[in-house]
Design a protein around this motif. Structure first.
Motif, PDB file in Angstrom:
ATOM      1  N   LEU A   1       0.830  -1.208   0.000  1.00 51.69           N
ATOM      2  CA  LEU A   1       0.000   0.000   0.000  1.00 51.69           C
ATOM      3  C   LEU A   1       0.862   1.256   0.000  1.00 51.69           C
ATOM      4  O   LEU A   1       0.572   2.221  -0.718  1.00 51.69           O
ATOM      5  CB  LEU A   1      -0.951  -0.008   1.190  1.00 51.69           C
ATOM      6  CG  LEU A   1      -2.090  -1.029   1.090  1.00 51.69           C
ATOM      7  CD1 LEU A   1      -2.777  -1.182   2.445  1.00 51.69           C
ATOM      8  CD2 LEU A   1      -3.080  -0.625   0.010  1.00 51.69           C
ATOM      9  N   ALA A   2       1.916   1.259   0.797  1.00 51.54           N
ATOM     10  CA  ALA A   2       2.818   2.415   0.823  1.00 51.54           C
ATOM     11  C   ALA A   2       3.504   2.589  -0.530  1.00 51.54           C
ATOM     12  O   ALA A   2       3.649   3.719  -1.022  1.00 51.54           O
ATOM     13  CB  ALA A   2       3.850   2.246   1.938  1.00 51.54           C
ATOM     14  N   LEU A   3       3.894   1.478  -1.133  1.00 51.11           N
ATOM     15  CA  LEU A   3       4.510   1.543  -2.451  1.00 51.11           C
ATOM     16  C   LEU A   3       3.516   2.084  -3.481  1.00 51.11           C
ATOM     17  O   LEU A   3       3.854   2.947  -4.297  1.00 51.11           O
ATOM     18  CB  LEU A   3       5.005   0.150  -2.865  1.00 51.11           C
ATOM     19  CG  LEU A   3       5.674   0.033  -4.229  1.00 51.11           C
ATOM     20  CD1 LEU A   3       6.911   0.920  -4.310  1.00 51.11           C
ATOM     21  CD2 LEU A   3       6.036  -1.424  -4.499  1.00 51.11           C
ATOM     22  N   GLY A   4       2.283   1.600  -3.419  1.00 56.17           N
ATOM     23  CA  GLY A   4       1.246   2.092  -4.332  1.00 56.17           C
ATOM     24  C   GLY A   4       1.005   3.580  -4.162  1.00 56.17           C
ATOM     25  O   GLY A   4       0.839   4.317  -5.145  1.00 56.17           O
ATOM     26  N   LYS A   5       0.995   4.020  -2.912  1.00 56.49           N
ATOM     27  CA  LYS A   5       0.817   5.450  -2.638  1.00 56.49           C
ATOM     28  C   LYS A   5       1.961   6.253  -3.256  1.00 56.49           C
ATOM     29  O   LYS A   5       1.728   7.278  -3.911  1.00 56.49           O
ATOM     30  CB  LYS A   5       0.756   5.687  -1.127  1.00 56.49           C
ATOM     31  CG  LYS A   5       0.580   7.128  -0.740  1.00 56.49           C
ATOM     32  CD  LYS A   5       0.542   7.299   0.762  1.00 56.49           C
ATOM     33  CE  LYS A   5       0.506   8.777   1.107  1.00 56.49           C
ATOM     34  NZ  LYS A   5       0.481   9.015   2.541  1.00 56.49           N
ATOM     35  N   GLY A   6       3.173   5.783  -3.067  1.00 63.45           N
ATOM     36  CA  GLY A   6       4.326   6.470  -3.658  1.00 63.45           C
ATOM     37  C   GLY A   6       4.262   6.492  -5.180  1.00 63.45           C
ATOM     38  O   GLY A   6       4.609   7.502  -5.809  1.00 63.45           O
TER      39      GLY A   6
ATOM     40  N   THR B   1      -9.348  -0.671  -4.568  1.00 68.31           N
ATOM     41  CA  THR B   1      -9.717  -0.598  -5.987  1.00 68.31           C
ATOM     42  C   THR B   1     -10.186   0.808  -6.343  1.00 68.31           C
ATOM     43  O   THR B   1      -9.795   1.356  -7.382  1.00 68.31           O
ATOM     44  CB  THR B   1     -10.799  -1.647  -6.308  1.00 68.31           C
ATOM     45  OG1 THR B   1     -10.297  -2.943  -5.962  1.00 68.31           O
ATOM     46  CG2 THR B   1     -11.170  -1.624  -7.779  1.00 68.31           C
ATOM     47  N   GLU B   2     -11.006   1.383  -5.492  1.00 67.12           N
ATOM     48  CA  GLU B   2     -11.472   2.760  -5.725  1.00 67.12           C
ATOM     49  C   GLU B   2     -10.294   3.733  -5.744  1.00 67.12           C
ATOM     50  O   GLU B   2     -10.227   4.625  -6.596  1.00 67.12           O
ATOM     51  CB  GLU B   2     -12.463   3.178  -4.641  1.00 67.12           C
ATOM     52  CG  GLU B   2     -13.798   2.481  -4.716  1.00 67.12           C
ATOM     53  CD  GLU B   2     -14.683   2.752  -3.501  1.00 67.12           C
ATOM     54  OE1 GLU B   2     -14.244   3.437  -2.552  1.00 67.12           O
ATOM     55  OE2 GLU B   2     -15.827   2.266  -3.507  1.00 67.12           O
TER      56      GLU B   2
ATOM     57  N   THR C   1      -5.379   9.426   0.001  1.00 67.12           N
ATOM     58  CA  THR C   1      -5.979   9.484   1.347  1.00 67.12           C
ATOM     59  C   THR C   1      -6.754   8.206   1.650  1.00 67.12           C
ATOM     60  O   THR C   1      -6.819   7.776   2.802  1.00 67.12           O
ATOM     61  CB  THR C   1      -6.899  10.715   1.520  1.00 67.12           C
ATOM     62  OG1 THR C   1      -7.949  10.658   0.557  1.00 67.12           O
ATOM     63  CG2 THR C   1      -6.119  12.010   1.367  1.00 67.12           C
ATOM     64  N   VAL C   2      -7.330   7.599   0.626  1.00 65.36           N
ATOM     65  CA  VAL C   2      -8.028   6.326   0.817  1.00 65.36           C
ATOM     66  C   VAL C   2      -7.025   5.246   1.218  1.00 65.36           C
ATOM     67  O   VAL C   2      -7.293   4.433   2.103  1.00 65.36           O
ATOM     68  CB  VAL C   2      -8.802   5.925  -0.459  1.00 65.36           C
ATOM     69  CG1 VAL C   2      -9.387   4.529  -0.328  1.00 65.36           C
ATOM     70  CG2 VAL C   2      -9.894   6.941  -0.765  1.00 65.36           C
ATOM     71  N   LEU C   3      -5.866   5.251   0.589  1.00 59.87           N
ATOM     72  CA  LEU C   3      -4.825   4.270   0.947  1.00 59.87           C
ATOM     73  C   LEU C   3      -4.353   4.490   2.380  1.00 59.87           C
ATOM     74  O   LEU C   3      -4.118   3.524   3.113  1.00 59.87           O
ATOM     75  CB  LEU C   3      -3.661   4.342  -0.040  1.00 59.87           C
ATOM     76  CG  LEU C   3      -4.005   4.001  -1.487  1.00 59.87           C
ATOM     77  CD1 LEU C   3      -2.772   4.127  -2.366  1.00 59.87           C
ATOM     78  CD2 LEU C   3      -4.624   2.617  -1.602  1.00 59.87           C
ATOM     79  N   ASP C   4      -4.238   5.743   2.785  1.00 61.05           N
ATOM     80  CA  ASP C   4      -3.873   6.041   4.179  1.00 61.05           C
ATOM     81  C   ASP C   4      -4.910   5.456   5.142  1.00 61.05           C
ATOM     82  O   ASP C   4      -4.555   4.891   6.182  1.00 61.05           O
ATOM     83  CB  ASP C   4      -3.774   7.554   4.409  1.00 61.05           C
ATOM     84  CG  ASP C   4      -2.556   8.179   3.758  1.00 61.05           C
ATOM     85  OD1 ASP C   4      -1.558   7.475   3.544  1.00 61.05           O
ATOM     86  OD2 ASP C   4      -2.616   9.395   3.456  1.00 61.05           O
ATOM     87  N   HIS C   5      -6.180   5.581   4.774  1.00 60.58           N
ATOM     88  CA  HIS C   5      -7.262   5.042   5.607  1.00 60.58           C
ATOM     89  C   HIS C   5      -7.148   3.527   5.727  1.00 60.58           C
ATOM     90  O   HIS C   5      -7.241   2.976   6.830  1.00 60.58           O
ATOM     91  CB  HIS C   5      -8.609   5.450   5.009  1.00 60.58           C
ATOM     92  CG  HIS C   5      -9.783   4.841   5.692  1.00 60.58           C
ATOM     93  ND1 HIS C   5     -10.143   5.144   6.992  1.00 60.58           N
ATOM     94  CD2 HIS C   5     -10.677   3.923   5.263  1.00 60.58           C
ATOM     95  CE1 HIS C   5     -11.210   4.429   7.328  1.00 60.58           C
ATOM     96  NE2 HIS C   5     -11.558   3.686   6.294  1.00 60.58           N
ATOM     97  N   VAL C   6      -6.925   2.842   4.614  1.00 58.51           N
ATOM     98  CA  VAL C   6      -6.804   1.383   4.635  1.00 58.51           C
ATOM     99  C   VAL C   6      -5.576   0.972   5.443  1.00 58.51           C
ATOM    100  O   VAL C   6      -5.641   0.026   6.242  1.00 58.51           O
ATOM    101  CB  VAL C   6      -6.763   0.811   3.203  1.00 58.51           C
ATOM    102  CG1 VAL C   6      -6.461  -0.683   3.220  1.00 58.51           C
ATOM    103  CG2 VAL C   6      -8.077   1.082   2.477  1.00 58.51           C
ATOM    104  N   MET C   7      -4.476   1.679   5.263  1.00 56.42           N
ATOM    105  CA  MET C   7      -3.275   1.358   6.049  1.00 56.42           C
ATOM    106  C   MET C   7      -3.551   1.525   7.543  1.00 56.42           C
ATOM    107  O   MET C   7      -3.093   0.719   8.357  1.00 56.42           O
ATOM    108  CB  MET C   7      -2.086   2.231   5.616  1.00 56.42           C
ATOM    109  CG  MET C   7      -1.486   1.784   4.301  1.00 56.42           C
ATOM    110  SD  MET C   7       0.052   2.636   3.870  1.00 56.42           S
ATOM    111  CE  MET C   7      -0.591   4.135   3.165  1.00 56.42           C
TER     112      MET C   7
END
Length: 143
Positions: free
Chosen positions: A39-44, A96-97, A105-111
């Motif tokens: 997830l962190a990699l995807g965010k980056g 996915t969204e 910010t969605v990825l931060d929420h999931v993390m």
């Protein structure tokens, strides 16, 4: 470039050896850690506009979360399993969204959600693990 590949190969071998000798509790910890890393990699990748990297990282994160869901043992605590299944499903939908909308910010929420689950998981004591393994062995022996 050469050093990076060497480090990646070492890390991959290190994880494989850790998994090979890990108890089920440790495997779940490693899966959660892997999901967080992807997830962190995807965010980056989103921040760098690396769409191929984003797709690969977030797809892998969803696969790991699905593996966590598949590892749930309904016999131990059905209500907890139902809640975790729903939460894992929510996470995969949100990832996915986020992938489509490129919303970090969605990825931060999931993390944050995974960190909460991982924090609770990490607090399981060796005595608790032994008791759980004993219950599992008793159920398997009774079949």
């Amino acid at each position: 470039m050469y050093k990076s590949k060497g480090i990646q190969a070492y890390r991959k071998d290190s994880i494989k050896s850790d998994l090979a000798s890990a108890d089920p509790h440790r495997v779940i910890q490693l899966l959660m850690q892997g999901a967080l890393e992807k997830l962190a990699l995807g965010k980056g990748c989103i921040e760098r506009r690396d769409w191929e990297g984003k797709s690969h990282a977030l797809t892998r994160a969803v696969e790991i979360i699905n593996a966590l869901r598949d590892a749930l043992d309904r016999d131990v605590n059905p209500e907890l399993v139902d809640n975790l299944e729903s939460l894992y499903e929510y996470m995969t939908v949100r990832i996915t969204e986020a992938s489509v909308s490129k919303d970090t910010t969605v990825l931060d929420h999931v993390m944050g959600l995974i960190l909460q689950i991982k924090g609770a998981w990490d607090q399981i004591t060796p005595a608790d693990k032994q008791a759980a393994y004993g219950q599992t062995e008793a159920r398997v022996g009774a079949v």
